[in-house]
Design a protein around this motif. Structure first.
Motif, PDB file in Angstrom:
ATOM      1  N   ALA A  90      18.716   7.148   9.113  1.00 49.96           N
ATOM      2  CA  ALA A  90      18.102   7.443  10.105  1.00 49.96           C
ATOM      3  C   ALA A  90      18.906   5.723  10.759  1.00 49.96           C
ATOM      4  CB  ALA A  90      17.184   8.572  10.288  1.00 49.96           C
ATOM      5  N   LYS A  91      17.941   4.694   8.949  1.00 51.61           N
ATOM      6  CA  LYS A  91      17.467   3.817   9.163  1.00 51.61           C
ATOM      7  C   LYS A  91      16.288   3.885  10.288  1.00 51.61           C
ATOM      8  CE  LYS A  91      21.834   1.538   8.865  1.00 51.61           C
ATOM      9  NZ  LYS A  91      23.120  -0.120   9.087  1.00 51.61           N
ATOM     10  N   LYS A  92      15.429   3.869   9.672  1.00 53.06           N
ATOM     11  CA  LYS A  92      13.482   4.290   9.834  1.00 53.06           C
ATOM     12  C   LYS A  92      12.635   3.794   9.300  1.00 53.06           C
ATOM     13  CE  LYS A  92      11.186   6.608  13.617  1.00 53.06           C
ATOM     14  NZ  LYS A  92      10.814   8.312  14.808  1.00 53.06           N
ATOM     15  N   VAL A  93      11.466   3.077   9.047  1.00 55.83           N
ATOM     16  CA  VAL A  93      10.847   2.804   9.272  1.00 55.83           C
ATOM     17  C   VAL A  93       9.535   3.269   9.661  1.00 55.83           C
ATOM     18  CG1 VAL A  93       9.305   1.652   7.470  1.00 55.83           C
ATOM     19  CG2 VAL A  93      11.476   1.332   7.276  1.00 55.83           C
ATOM     20  N   THR A  94       8.412   3.984   9.630  1.00 53.58           N
ATOM     21  CA  THR A  94       7.195   4.697  10.069  1.00 53.58           C
ATOM     22  C   THR A  94       6.139   4.603   9.000  1.00 53.58           C
ATOM     23  OG1 THR A  94       8.322   6.349  11.136  1.00 53.58           O
ATOM     24  CG2 THR A  94       6.721   6.330  11.336  1.00 53.58           C
ATOM     25  N   MET A  95       5.249   3.574   9.094  1.00 55.38           N
ATOM     26  CA  MET A  95       3.786   3.640   8.785  1.00 55.38           C
ATOM     27  C   MET A  95       3.213   4.165   9.850  1.00 55.38           C
ATOM     28  SD  MET A  95       4.674  -0.315   7.584  1.00 55.38           S
ATOM     29  CE  MET A  95       3.559  -0.822   7.594  1.00 55.38           C
ATOM     30  N   CYS A  96       2.228   4.633   9.101  1.00 52.98           N
ATOM     31  CA  CYS A  96       0.738   5.215   9.911  1.00 52.98           C
ATOM     32  C   CYS A  96      -0.338   4.471   8.993  1.00 52.98           C
ATOM     33  CB  CYS A  96       0.293   6.985   9.316  1.00 52.98           C
ATOM     34  SG  CYS A  96       2.430   7.440  10.596  1.00 52.98           S
ATOM     35  N   SER A  97      -1.296   4.026   9.703  1.00 50.18           N
ATOM     36  CA  SER A  97      -2.311   4.136   8.956  1.00 50.18           C
ATOM     37  C   SER A  97      -3.880   4.438   9.729  1.00 50.18           C
ATOM     38  CB  SER A  97      -2.987   2.380   8.207  1.00 50.18           C
ATOM     39  OG  SER A  97      -2.520   1.713   9.753  1.00 50.18           O
ATOM     40  N   THR A  98      -4.596   4.454   8.423  1.00 52.04           N
ATOM     41  CA  THR A  98      -5.871   4.687   9.329  1.00 52.04           C
ATOM     42  C   THR A  98      -7.340   4.111   8.755  1.00 52.04           C
ATOM     43  OG1 THR A  98      -7.667   6.917   9.940  1.00 52.04           O
ATOM     44  CG2 THR A  98      -6.309   6.918   7.767  1.00 52.04           C
ATOM     45  N   ASN A  99      -8.455   4.020   9.395  1.00 45.31           N
ATOM     46  CA  ASN A  99      -9.550   2.732   8.858  1.00 45.31           C
ATOM     47  C   ASN A  99     -10.203   4.240   7.696  1.00 45.31           C
ATOM     48  OD1 ASN A  99     -10.109   4.620  11.497  1.00 45.31           O
ATOM     49  ND2 ASN A  99     -12.106   3.044  10.601  1.00 45.31           N
ATOM     50  N   LEU A 100     -11.051   3.560   6.522  1.00 49.89           N
ATOM     51  CA  LEU A 100     -11.817   4.230   5.763  1.00 49.89           C
ATOM     52  C   LEU A 100     -12.636   4.344   5.770  1.00 49.89           C
ATOM     53  CD1 LEU A 100      -9.416   4.200   2.188  1.00 49.89           C
ATOM     54  CD2 LEU A 100      -9.645   6.193   4.662  1.00 49.89           C
ATOM     55  N   THR A 101     -13.367   2.506   6.129  1.00 50.12           N
ATOM     56  CA  THR A 101     -13.843   1.663   6.280  1.00 50.12           C
ATOM     57  C   THR A 101     -15.235   1.847   7.515  1.00 50.12           C
ATOM     58  OG1 THR A 101     -13.842  -0.336   5.120  1.00 50.12           O
ATOM     59  CG2 THR A 101     -16.437  -0.434   6.352  1.00 50.12           C
ATOM     60  N   TRP A 102     -16.201   2.581   7.628  1.00 49.88           N
ATOM     61  CA  TRP A 102     -16.851   3.006   9.304  1.00 49.88           C
ATOM     62  C   TRP A 102     -15.822   4.312   9.889  1.00 49.88           C
ATOM     63  CZ3 TRP A 102     -17.131  -2.846  10.971  1.00 49.88           C
ATOM     64  CH2 TRP A 102     -17.822  -3.473  10.432  1.00 49.88           C
ATOM     65  N   SER A 103     -15.495   5.392   9.346  1.00 46.77           N
ATOM     66  CA  SER A 103     -14.426   6.217   9.835  1.00 46.77           C
ATOM     67  C   SER A 103     -15.706   7.049  10.500  1.00 46.77           C
ATOM     68  CB  SER A 103     -13.914   6.172   8.854  1.00 46.77           C
ATOM     69  OG  SER A 103     -14.179   7.625   7.504  1.00 46.77           O
ATOM     70  N   ASN A 104     -16.759   6.508  10.320  1.00 45.27           N
ATOM     71  CA  ASN A 104     -17.780   8.190  10.537  1.00 45.27           C
ATOM     72  C   ASN A 104     -18.402   7.659  11.803  1.00 45.27           C
ATOM     73  OD1 ASN A 104     -19.275   5.683   9.492  1.00 45.27           O
ATOM     74  ND2 ASN A 104     -20.955   7.419   9.573  1.00 45.27           N
ATOM     75  N   LEU A 105     -17.833   5.938  12.299  1.00 41.93           N
ATOM     76  CA  LEU A 105     -18.738   5.385  13.615  1.00 41.93           C
ATOM     77  C   LEU A 105     -16.981   5.298  14.415  1.00 41.93           C
ATOM     78  CD1 LEU A 105     -21.097   3.150  12.067  1.00 41.93           C
ATOM     79  CD2 LEU A 105     -21.463   5.470  13.042  1.00 41.93           C
TER      80      LEU A 105
END
Length: 199
Positions: A90-105
């Motif tokens: 499909a010629k598609k790059v998908t990048m998903c990111s999430t913070n690990l630091t302070w993730s409870n706040l």
């Protein structure tokens, strides 16, 4: 919750962008000095979809407003978990990111997509569309003013980083094109020399 979004068209083909994406935090990028480590956790190709899935841990040091550190504690070192999907069909790059630091706040969920920009491409000159969205949610209970201030500061930081990130990636793309072009020329010369030697 606050949402930050941006879009941009790179004057490079999807093949160039999707390849250079793996070099985004290399020394060619003078704007990514805050990234101190990128560790690959896993990488595999799904046999059914042929999609390359990669998990990475990104370690960063960023200046943080003193009032945020006073409220949340901790240090300027932060960790981001990234999952990317490269679909060559499909010629598609998908990048998903999430913070690990302070993730409870604080929850920061970012999605970046690279796809060919058909509307701005011409025969022999492909361009690539970049789309970025970050959903930022402060999770500090009923402190509405504090939550709003943290979310606003985070959105502003994303805005600043998006500009620097785009400039840095442009430098990586330019260097990649030059280096890979030189390598192709070297290979072509070596092939010609071999053909002459065997003639």
């Amino acid at each position: 919750m606050r949402v930050f979004s941006s879009s941009y068209t790179f004057d490079y083909s999807w093949a160039e962008v999707s390849t250079a994406n793996w070099l985004k935090y290399c020394p060619w990028n003078q704007k990514s000095s805050h990234v101190v480590a990128v560790d690959t956790i896993s990488r595999h190709v799904d046999p059914a979809t042929r999609i390359l899935r990669t998990e990475r841990l990104i370690t960063c040091t960023q200046t943080c407003p003193d009032w945020v550190l006073a409220i949340l504690g901790g240090s300027n070192t932060s960790y981001v978990y990234e999952t990317s999907y490269v679909d060559t069909e499909a010629k598609k790059v998908t990048m998903c990111s999430t913070n690990l630091t302070w993730s409870n706040l604080l929850s920061v969920r970012e999605t970046v997509i690279y796809e060919p920009d058909e509307s701005k491409s011409e025969p022999g000159h492909e361009r690539t569309k970049f789309e970025q969205e970050a959903r930022i949610t402060a999770l500090c209970g009923g402190w509405k003013k504090v939550k709003a201030k943290i979310e606003e500061a985070s959105v502003e930081r994303f805005r600043e980083n998006a500009k620097r990130g785009r400039e840095g990636f442009e430098a990586v793309l330019e260097m990649s094109r030059r280096v890979f072009g030189e390598e192709r020329e070297r290979e072509a010369r070596a092939r010609e020399e071999r053909e002459i030697a065997h003639a």
